[in-house]
Scaffold this motif. Structure first.
Motif, mmCIF file in Angstrom:
data_model
loop_
_atom_site.group_PDB
_atom_site.id
_atom_site.type_symbol
_atom_site.label_atom_id
_atom_site.label_comp_id
_atom_site.label_asym_id
_atom_site.label_seq_id
_atom_site.Cartn_x
_atom_site.Cartn_y
_atom_site.Cartn_z
ATOM 1 N N ARG A 85 0.820 -1.215 0.000
ATOM 2 C CA ARG A 85 0.000 0.000 0.000
ATOM 3 C C ARG A 85 0.852 1.263 0.000
ATOM 4 N N ALA A 86 2.063 1.161 0.520
ATOM 5 C CA ALA A 86 2.986 2.301 0.525
ATOM 6 C C ALA A 86 3.801 2.379 -0.768
ATOM 7 N N GLY A 87 3.553 1.445 -1.681
ATOM 8 C CA GLY A 87 4.261 1.453 -2.954
ATOM 9 C C GLY A 87 5.656 0.853 -2.894
ATOM 10 N N ILE A 88 5.895 0.003 -1.912
ATOM 11 C CA ILE A 88 7.215 -0.599 -1.725
ATOM 12 C C ILE A 88 7.174 -2.060 -2.178
ATOM 13 N N ALA A 89 8.147 -2.438 -2.963
ATOM 14 C CA ALA A 89 8.212 -3.789 -3.516
ATOM 15 C C ALA A 89 8.374 -4.824 -2.413
ATOM 16 N N VAL A 90 7.667 -5.937 -2.562
ATOM 17 C CA VAL A 90 7.754 -7.034 -1.589
ATOM 18 C C VAL A 90 8.275 -8.326 -2.232
ATOM 19 N N GLU A 91 8.547 -8.291 -3.518
ATOM 20 C CA GLU A 91 9.043 -9.483 -4.204
ATOM 21 C C GLU A 91 10.358 -9.915 -3.575
ATOM 22 N N GLY A 92 10.479 -11.192 -3.350
ATOM 23 C CA GLY A 92 11.717 -11.749 -2.819
ATOM 24 C C GLY A 92 11.824 -11.727 -1.300
ATOM 25 N N LEU A 93 10.898 -11.060 -0.624
ATOM 26 C CA LEU A 93 10.955 -11.050 0.833
ATOM 27 C C LEU A 93 10.575 -12.430 1.360
ATOM 28 N N ARG A 94 11.375 -12.935 2.289
ATOM 29 C CA ARG A 94 11.086 -14.235 2.880
ATOM 30 C C ARG A 94 11.707 -14.281 4.264
ATOM 31 N N SER A 95 11.112 -15.092 5.116
ATOM 32 C CA SER A 95 11.646 -15.300 6.451
ATOM 33 C C SER A 95 12.809 -16.280 6.369
ATOM 34 N N LYS A 96 13.872 -15.979 7.100
ATOM 35 C CA LYS A 96 15.055 -16.837 7.069
ATOM 36 C C LYS A 96 15.829 -16.716 8.383
ATOM 37 N N SER A 97 16.661 -17.689 8.636
ATOM 38 C CA SER A 97 17.500 -17.706 9.826
ATOM 39 C C SER A 97 18.739 -16.849 9.610
#
Length: 168
Positions: A61-73
């Motif tokens: 909604r803020a216009g920020i890309a989320v592609e590739g975001l993932r949870s990791k150790s």
């Protein structure tokens, strides 16, 4: 002769790497304009942990890309093939008190505490607003970071600079 600048690598840490650290990673990559490369990780992400859907929603909604975001150790950032960090920032109180790994290159460290928006026990619209407010607080502090002059980002000054920003 080219004028290429190597970006500062910044790792944001939290416990599960699903909300605050994900928000910070996406925000700094958006605001950093190539001067920064942000990553995020958790000290103990749950098995099959995914980024919190509300974190992804407020970013979109803020216009920020989320592609590739993932949870990791955070283990992904301790090996010989991991990118070398210049700055490691804990964004939750749980991670602040934990024993962190020894990071290759001995990066600067700081703690920027934020309340966990995923722990808000409220109706969905209130919870969503909590995520949005957390994102806005982070954006303000990260905006200060990305606008610092180069001498404040030099390795010798980076730790003090990052820690001073925790008061902002």
């Amino acid at each position: 002769m080219t004028n290429t600048v190597t970006p500062l690598n910044v790792l944001f840490l939290c416990t599960h790497n699903s909300a605050r650290s994900i928000l910070a990673e996406a925000l700094l990559n958006d605001l950093g304009q190539g001067r920064f490369k942000a990553y995020s990780a958790g000290s103990s992400p749950r098995e099959n942990q995914q980024p919190n859907p509300l974190a992804l929603e407020v970013l979109r909604r803020a216009g920020i890309a989320v592609e590739g975001l993932r949870s990791k150790s955070w283990d992904e950032f301790t090996g010989p093939d991991a990118p070398q960090m210049d700055l490691v920032i804990t964004v939750c109180d749980n991670a602040k008190g934990e024993m962190c790994p020894v990071w290759p290159g001995h990066p600067a460290t700081a703690h920027w505490g934020y309340a966990d928006p995923s722990e808000v026990d409220a109706p969905p619209e209130v919870k969503r607003e909590s995520f949005r407010q957390t994102m806005l607080l982070m954006r303000k502090r990260l905006g200060l970071l990305v606008n610092l002059p180069a001498e404040k980002l030099h390795q010798a000054a980076l730790q003090n600079t990052a820690r001073e920003l925790s008061a902002q």
